[in-house]
Write an enzyme that holds these catalytic residues in place. Sequence first.
Site, short mmCIF file in Angstrom:
data_model
loop_
_atom_site.label_atom_id
_atom_site.label_comp_id
_atom_site.label_asym_id
_atom_site.label_seq_id
_atom_site.Cartn_x
_atom_site.Cartn_y
_atom_site.Cartn_z
N THR A 264 40.02 62.82 87.44
CA THR A 264 40.29 61.49 87.99
C THR A 264 41.21 60.70 87.06
O THR A 264 41.41 61.07 85.91
CB THR A 264 38.97 60.72 88.25
OG1 THR A 264 38.12 61.53 89.06
CG2 THR A 264 39.16 59.40 88.91
N THR B 211 41.77 60.19 92.58
CA THR B 211 41.18 61.47 92.18
C THR B 211 41.47 62.55 93.21
O THR B 211 41.69 62.26 94.39
CB THR B 211 39.64 61.32 92.01
OG1 THR B 211 39.11 62.52 91.44
CG2 THR B 211 38.95 61.05 93.34
N GLU C 298 36.76 67.12 96.79
CA GLU C 298 35.88 65.94 96.68
C GLU C 298 34.49 66.17 97.26
O GLU C 298 33.53 65.50 96.86
CB GLU C 298 36.54 64.75 97.38
CG GLU C 298 36.21 63.43 96.74
CD GLU C 298 36.83 63.31 95.35
OE1 GLU C 298 36.07 63.04 94.41
OE2 GLU C 298 38.05 63.51 95.21
N ASP D 8 31.26 66.41 95.37
CA ASP D 8 30.55 65.22 94.89
C ASP D 8 29.26 64.98 95.69
O ASP D 8 28.43 64.15 95.31
CB ASP D 8 31.44 63.97 94.97
CG ASP D 8 32.26 63.78 93.70
OD1 ASP D 8 32.11 64.56 92.76
OD2 ASP D 8 33.09 62.84 93.66
N SER E 155 30.59 58.38 95.03
CA SER E 155 31.53 58.44 93.91
C SER E 155 30.96 57.68 92.73
O SER E 155 30.02 56.88 92.86
CB SER E 155 32.85 57.81 94.34
OG SER E 155 33.73 57.67 93.25
N GLY F 105 34.35 61.52 85.99
CA GLY F 105 33.15 61.80 86.78
C GLY F 105 32.14 60.68 86.60
O GLY F 105 32.48 59.50 86.52
N1 GLY Z 1 35.29 62.57 92.03
C1 GLY Z 1 34.92 61.65 91.05
C2 GLY Z 1 34.18 60.50 91.62
O1 GLY Z 1 34.40 60.15 92.75
O2 GLY Z 1 33.36 59.93 90.97
#
Ligand code: GLY
Length: 610
Positions: free
Chosen positions: A419, A437, A458, A461, A482, A504
């Site tokens: 990110t 990201t 994504e 996540d 996120s 992250g």
């Molecule tokens: N992919 C990182 C976040 O959304 O936290």
Amino acid sequence: MTVPLVGVAASLALVAPPGVAAASPALGGPPHGQPAAKVPVAEGYGGAVSTVDLDASKAALSVLKRGGNAMDAAVAAAATLGVTEPYSAGLAGGGFLVYYDARRGKVISIDGREKAPQAMTETSFQENGAAIPFADAVTSGLSAGVPGSVAQWELALRRYGTFSLKQALQPAVDVASNGFTVDQTFYDQTAQNADRFAAFTSTAALYLPNGAPPPVGSVFRNPDLAATYRELGRRGGEWLYGGRLGEEVIATVKRPPVKPGSTRVVRPGLMELSDLRAYRALERPPTKVGYGPMEVYGMAPPSSGGSTVGEALKILQALPKVGLHEYLEASRLAFADRNKFVGDPAYVDVPLKELLSDGFAKERACLIGDVAMPNPAAPGSPDGSYAGCQFEGTAVPNGDPAPAKGAEGQAEKPEGPETTHLAVTDRWGNVAAYNITIEQTGGNGIVVPGRGFLLNNELTDFTFGPAPGDPNLPAPGKRPRSSMAPTIVLKHGRPLLAIGSPGGATIITTVLQILVNRYEFGMSLPDAVAAPRASQRNAAATQAEQAFIDRYGAELTARGHTLTLVPGPPVGEIGAATGLEFLGKGKVQAVAEPSRRGGGSALVVTPARP
Ligand code: GLY
């Protein structure tokens, strides 16, 4: 605990690191063959930007100098990061943007989060009743979410910008066609991904020319991406959201271009053109918490950034004093609550108001004692009915703008440096804090053939499950939770600070720690960003950088904390923050990392008062 400031300021490099000398060829810099010069702190007037990358900062600055506003510049910088930081950002990714609109005196936010396709279900990341291996899920079509960035750019420009999409993409087109100088970070990130990039014909052709990562100091061009951005500028987002480019994305997701002979198992994706057609970026109310005389605005669910940073700040304010022990404990509690309660609000009833309420904060603060609490902390009950406890006095930060004197049961996924974040302001006082990201560094590892960009992963996540009751399980059309936490702080209704970071779930602790460093410990913003970091996310051990362990390890260990060196790559680093501080009388300080992730780039429109 007192936090020694001595040494932090001394460690702040105000000049480019050794061996770093030349600017990019793309935007008119010195000769090819040398990495670009970056400075982490710049002060001045008329607009400012901070990103992790000189070309992206220059792109934003060129927009500001041509009369564009902070939103135009933010989109230009984001698109340019898609060229120079393609493993963290890109048109097939997503992001969250918090924006202070100076004309209305209001903070808004725009959600460009990727979505699950309609065909995704709670068990899509499971096989035989168990979660599939995380690494297998990352490098797959299955992990690719419906991209949000392009829709977000169009919405942001339409509502708050002055440039067309085509104009905003032009700096990125220039960098992609003319090339940028490969630096150590780009090289390292390519090398870390080389094994999986080699498994896809399209990715290997682009990022492993001659079968290896491009050498440091070489010029890297991406003519496919330049052409893609040009065409996107001409045709608009519809080209992706239902048009030819969308068809190619779907074909890639469903039939990843695996190199003949590769033994890698690559699960196909579930995305259809109808998912692309249905995608919308959303303007949402930001989260808002009072913090002394300040108001801290962040990103609301489906990000847990605003709620978790906000809850921790509220807990800290309910304590009689704030030191690093309290910072770690407040973060632990806020993560326990985030894991239990936060998910996509279209699917989950997130008790946001209660999570950010005074009563809940006081109840949670009562759990913080002199030593670290047993792990894991249980989630609280944000139900509106709260028991208190009696502390003598409370810690109240003063928000002095001048540098001061002084899911339960589920294993956490590995947090890397993925990110990126950028912060921009303009001459009118608009401010953008923008996290973007493609999830893991390198996304799902699959370049759309002939188009020059990587797909996101994504959807990893989401909680893979089985995890009954987890608010972050996959569902058709759902946005994964996120940790992105683009943050804007106002004082008396005017911008005081903007901050954000990659990393992250450590994004949340990095933003929180910088705010604590700045407003509780009185560090300047450059010192607050440079200071060594630790990240407690309701785990037995607190991850920390070596310098943090060296300075504070003994004291914190004596209070029951276990500190462990954060795993890499890059080994031992947490976050790569970028921010702005408004110093008064129109002066802005743009701040990036002095050394983490190769250091960032801060620029101002003019250093002298106009
Ligand atoms: N992919 C990182 C976040 O959304 O936290």
